[in-house]
Design a protein around this motif. Structure first.
Motif, PDB file in Angstrom:
ATOM      1  N   UNK A 156       0.757  -1.101  -0.016  1.00  0.00           N
ATOM      2  CA  UNK A 156      -0.120   0.024   0.004  1.00  0.00           C
ATOM      3  C   UNK A 156       1.018   1.230   0.064  1.00  0.00           C
ATOM      4  N   UNK A 157       2.022   1.455   0.718  1.00  0.00           N
ATOM      5  CA  UNK A 157       2.835   2.465   0.901  1.00  0.00           C
ATOM      6  C   UNK A 157       3.396   2.710  -0.440  1.00  0.00           C
ATOM      7  N   UNK A 158       3.818   1.602  -1.037  1.00  0.00           N
ATOM      8  CA  UNK A 158       4.542   1.847  -2.409  1.00  0.00           C
ATOM      9  C   UNK A 158       3.247   2.425  -3.496  1.00  0.00           C
ATOM     10  N   UNK A 159       2.259   1.764  -3.417  1.00  0.00           N
ATOM     11  CA  UNK A 159       1.152   2.300  -4.423  1.00  0.00           C
ATOM     12  C   UNK A 159       1.028   3.600  -4.242  1.00  0.00           C
ATOM     13  N   UNK A 160       0.728   4.152  -2.877  1.00  0.00           N
ATOM     14  CA  UNK A 160       0.167   5.601  -2.594  1.00  0.00           C
ATOM     15  C   UNK A 160       1.422   6.360  -2.172  1.00  0.00           C
ATOM     16  N   UNK A 161       2.612   6.277  -2.273  1.00  0.00           N
ATOM     17  CA  UNK A 161       3.808   6.812  -2.089  1.00  0.00           C
ATOM     18  C   UNK A 161       4.005   8.220  -2.555  1.00  0.00           C
ATOM     19  N   UNK A 162       3.304   8.471  -3.507  1.00  0.00           N
ATOM     20  CA  UNK A 162       3.649   9.675  -4.443  1.00  0.00           C
ATOM     21  C   UNK A 162       2.305  10.648  -4.284  1.00  0.00           C
ATOM     22  N   UNK A 163       2.371  12.104  -4.109  1.00  0.00           N
ATOM     23  CA  UNK A 163       1.336  12.824  -3.942  1.00  0.00           C
ATOM     24  C   UNK A 163       0.368  12.765  -5.192  1.00  0.00           C
ATOM     25  N   UNK A 164       0.884  12.765  -6.465  1.00  0.00           N
ATOM     26  CA  UNK A 164      -0.082  12.261  -7.592  1.00  0.00           C
ATOM     27  C   UNK A 164      -0.889  10.798  -7.542  1.00  0.00           C
ATOM     28  N   UNK A 165      -0.090   9.961  -7.143  1.00  0.00           N
ATOM     29  CA  UNK A 165      -0.695   8.625  -7.165  1.00  0.00           C
ATOM     30  C   UNK A 165      -2.028   8.858  -6.144  1.00  0.00           C
ATOM     31  N   UNK A 166      -1.697   9.071  -4.822  1.00  0.00           N
ATOM     32  CA  UNK A 166      -2.866   9.229  -3.732  1.00  0.00           C
ATOM     33  C   UNK A 166      -3.780  10.212  -3.911  1.00  0.00           C
ATOM     34  N   UNK A 167      -3.337  11.350  -4.336  1.00  0.00           N
ATOM     35  CA  UNK A 167      -4.269  12.306  -4.626  1.00  0.00           C
ATOM     36  C   UNK A 167      -5.344  11.984  -5.894  1.00  0.00           C
ATOM     37  N   UNK A 168      -4.685  11.516  -6.798  1.00  0.00           N
ATOM     38  CA  UNK A 168      -5.338  10.896  -8.174  1.00  0.00           C
ATOM     39  C   UNK A 168      -6.116   9.675  -7.703  1.00  0.00           C
ATOM     40  N   UNK A 169      -6.072   8.885  -7.089  1.00  0.00           N
ATOM     41  CA  UNK A 169      -6.782   7.930  -6.793  1.00  0.00           C
ATOM     42  C   UNK A 169      -7.940   8.364  -5.711  1.00  0.00           C
ATOM     43  N   UNK A 170      -7.819   9.389  -4.995  1.00  0.00           N
ATOM     44  CA  UNK A 170      -8.751   9.933  -4.158  1.00  0.00           C
ATOM     45  C   UNK A 170      -9.747  10.904  -5.100  1.00  0.00           C
ATOM     46  N   UNK A 171      -9.191  11.520  -5.942  1.00  0.00           N
ATOM     47  CA  UNK A 171     -10.284  12.198  -7.197  1.00  0.00           C
ATOM     48  C   UNK A 171     -10.906  11.257  -8.001  1.00  0.00           C
ATOM     49  N   UNK A 172     -10.474  10.206  -8.409  1.00  0.00           N
ATOM     50  CA  UNK A 172     -11.377   9.242  -8.961  1.00  0.00           C
ATOM     51  C   UNK A 172     -12.291   8.593  -8.261  1.00  0.00           C
ATOM     52  N   UNK A 173     -12.153   8.154  -7.016  1.00  0.00           N
ATOM     53  CA  UNK A 173     -12.995   7.479  -6.306  1.00  0.00           C
ATOM     54  C   UNK A 173     -14.237   8.460  -5.952  1.00  0.00           C
ATOM     55  N   UNK A 174     -13.666   9.794  -5.370  1.00  0.00           N
ATOM     56  CA  UNK A 174     -14.871  10.807  -5.173  1.00  0.00           C
ATOM     57  C   UNK A 174     -15.697  11.139  -6.662  1.00  0.00           C
ATOM     58  N   UNK A 175     -15.032  11.171  -7.745  1.00  0.00           N
ATOM     59  CA  UNK A 175     -15.841  11.512  -8.659  1.00  0.00           C
ATOM     60  C   UNK A 175     -16.841  10.232  -9.376  1.00  0.00           C
ATOM     61  N   UNK A 176     -16.464   9.369  -8.809  1.00  0.00           N
ATOM     62  CA  UNK A 176     -17.687   8.147  -9.001  1.00  0.00           C
ATOM     63  C   UNK A 176     -18.610   8.089  -7.915  1.00  0.00           C
ATOM     64  N   UNK A 177     -18.112   8.526  -6.921  1.00  0.00           N
ATOM     65  CA  UNK A 177     -19.291   8.204  -5.730  1.00  0.00           C
ATOM     66  C   UNK A 177     -20.045   9.460  -5.357  1.00  0.00           C
ATOM     67  N   UNK A 178     -19.503  10.521  -5.463  1.00  0.00           N
ATOM     68  CA  UNK A 178     -20.413  11.731  -5.324  1.00  0.00           C
ATOM     69  C   UNK A 178     -21.096  12.066  -6.535  1.00  0.00           C
ATOM     70  N   UNK A 179     -22.550  12.238  -6.219  1.00  0.00           N
ATOM     71  CA  UNK A 179     -23.555  12.311  -7.485  1.00  0.00           C
ATOM     72  C   UNK A 179     -23.160  13.804  -7.871  1.00  0.00           C
ATOM     73  N   UNK A 180     -23.440  13.841  -9.352  1.00  0.00           N
ATOM     74  CA  UNK A 180     -23.469  14.957 -10.038  1.00  0.00           C
ATOM     75  C   UNK A 180     -24.672  15.814  -9.521  1.00  0.00           C
ATOM     76  N   UNK A 181     -24.410  17.428  -9.524  1.00  0.00           N
ATOM     77  CA  UNK A 181     -25.426  18.081  -8.903  1.00  0.00           C
ATOM     78  C   UNK A 181     -26.103  18.638  -9.964  1.00  0.00           C
ATOM     79  N   UNK A 182     -27.547  18.619  -9.947  1.00  0.00           N
ATOM     80  CA  UNK A 182     -28.579  18.986 -10.930  1.00  0.00           C
ATOM     81  C   UNK A 182     -28.551  20.615 -10.962  1.00  0.00           C
TER      82      UNK A 182
END
Length: 463
Positions: free
Chosen positions: A415-441
């Motif tokens: 896990x630490x190797x996978x998320x060890x960079x700012x771009x990797x950890x932040x990017x994965x957070x961005x992807x998960x949130x963009x899929x989970x949080x519904x679009x606003x009407x």
């Protein structure tokens, strides 16, 4: 020469040979240390000192081939932009961990290299496969996600630039006033020439600035020439140590390859925007598809030559903004220069000896431009509350990992190797949130409702 969105040369405009060479040389100077550092770190950690010169030469050679491939768009392969290729730092941790595991099993240095490069060759299929699904993935790779990733990459690179400016890691005079003055002088020359009206001065701003910095370093005793070695020419071989494969080592490397695709999407998006082209049409998606495919092929070539996996460098976006040259034909010159550096080791060794403060001062503004390019992508459209939340958490998590890497110390190594960079950890957070949080009407404006209500009343009266 024409002015195209503030550029001296647009994406498809050809340059005369001399300006093209000067522009290409600046890209090489900005990225060459990033090309040779990963093999130095991995080779030193795994006890591969005897083969380090070969690994460094092959990294330069593979980077040159990959860069040349990206600058063209042949049969849908390549982004057709200036996309300098180089070994990704994201693979450093997993490569060292895998190599040490092989060493613990009684493997020789040759076994380590056979295993790592065999696994990397198979992992190169990951970006190749993902490139075929860019259209369905456009729901994930939104401007908010890609812009946040490229901004985090730029912020991460700024720290690297500042460490060099202070004298480099483990420097005895780290942050000494002499180092800071040398870096500041180099930066000042580059900024002044970049603002010049004379196109030749702007084209050669980085080369002149770094040349001036090296001259001052030489006169002040901060440039210590160490020689260029005995080998003047190095012929490449394909898998000289053989090929081995291990699934336990492959899995983390394959996942890192997937994360690097996300970073490459951000780099390619910023590159296209800086080059004055749309990032929302079919042509852009075609460039994205070809760029990711070329990344995969570049990784395969790297593995065959015994170099570590390549990815698209972000540094080039800063150089494009500094010089105003976005012509993809410059990418061909960059590729040729890197190939020559790989085949003739003394030239690469000379570039490696550039004083760190000079390098740090020269790259500071370039890396800052990378971060700004990411912010510009995020701001392509007004941000609603959902977008603000995604960007805020992406930056928050990414910068926490970047600033306090100890945050991951108690997580499994994988896990630490996978998320060890700012771009990797932040990017994965961005992807998960963009899929989970519904679009606003979108709310309907009152003026859009009134005409319909009036027409209904009119119909009632008519009845």
């Amino acid at each position: 020469m024409s002015d195209n969105n503030g550029l001296l040369y647009g994406l498809d405009q050809r340059l005369p040979p001399l300006p093209a060479f000067l522009s290409a040389l600046q890209h090489v100077l900005a990225g060459v240390v990033g090309v040779i550092t990963p093999p130095l770190i991995i080779g030193s950690a795994l006890g591969l000192g005897e083969w380090l010169p070969y690994l460094i030469s092959m990294s330069l050679l593979a980077s040159g081939i990959g860069t040349f491939l990206q600058s063209n768009r042949v049969r849908g392969i390549g982004a057709g932009m200036i996309c300098m290729q180089g070994p990704s730092f994201a693979f450093v941790g997993v490569s060292i961990a895998g190599g040490l595991w092989i060493k613990e099993q009684g493997g020789t240095p040759q076994d380590i290299m056979a295993m790592l490069f065999g696994v990397n060759a198979v992992a190169a299929l990951v970006p190749m496969v993902v490139s075929r699904f860019i259209e369905p993935l456009k729901r994930i790779f939104t401007p908010v996600v890609t812009g946040s990733v490229i901004a985090l990459i730029g912020i991460s690179l700024i720290k690297v630039s500042m460490v060099n400016w202070c004298g480099g890691t483990n420097a005895q005079d780290f942050a000494g006033l002499g180092n800071i003055a040398l870096g500041a002088g180099t930066l000042a020359v580059i900024v002044l020439l970049s603002c010049a009206k004379n196109s030749w001065l702007r084209l050669s701003s980085v080369v002149i600035g770094m040349g001036a910095g090296c001259l001052v370093a030489l006169l002040s005793g901060k440039f210590h020439f160490e020689g260029v070695g005995d080998s003047w020419f190095r012929l490449p071989e394909l898998f000289p140590f053989g090929v081995q494969f291990n699934g336990a080592i492959f899995l983390p490397i394959a996942l890192i390859s997937l994360v690097c695709v996300l970073e490459a999407v951000g780099d390619l998006t910023a590159n296209c925007m800086i080059s004055g082209h749309s990032i929302s049409n079919a042509e852009f998606r075609s460039r994205l598809k070809g760029g990711i495919m070329a990344d995969g092929i570049s990784c395969l070539i790297s593995a065959m030559l015994c170099a570590f996996p390549n990815t698209t460098f972000a540094q080039n976006n800063g150089v494009i903004q500094m010089t105003g040259v976005a012509s993809r034909y410059v990418g061909r010159y960059i590729g040729v220069i890197l190939v020559l550096l790989g085949l003739f080791p003394p030239f690469g060794e000379l570039l490696r000896q550039i004083p760190p403060p000079v390098l740090g001062g020269a790259t500071m503004v370039m890396f800052g431009c990378v971060a700004v390019a990411g912010i510009r992508i995020i701001m392509q459209a007004p941000l609603d509350r959902r977008d603000v939340l995604i960007v805020a958490l992406t930056f928050g998590v990414g910068l926490v990992i970047h600033s306090v890497p100890e945050f991951l110390d108690n997580f499994p190594t994988f896990i630490s190797n996978l998320l060890g960079s700012a771009a990797a950890s932040g990017g994965l957070v961005a992807i998960v949130l963009s899929l989970v949080i519904p679009q606003q009407k979108k709310a309907v404006a009152p003026e859009e409702v009134v005409p319909e209500e009036r027409s209904s009343d009119d119909r009632a009266r008519s009845l």
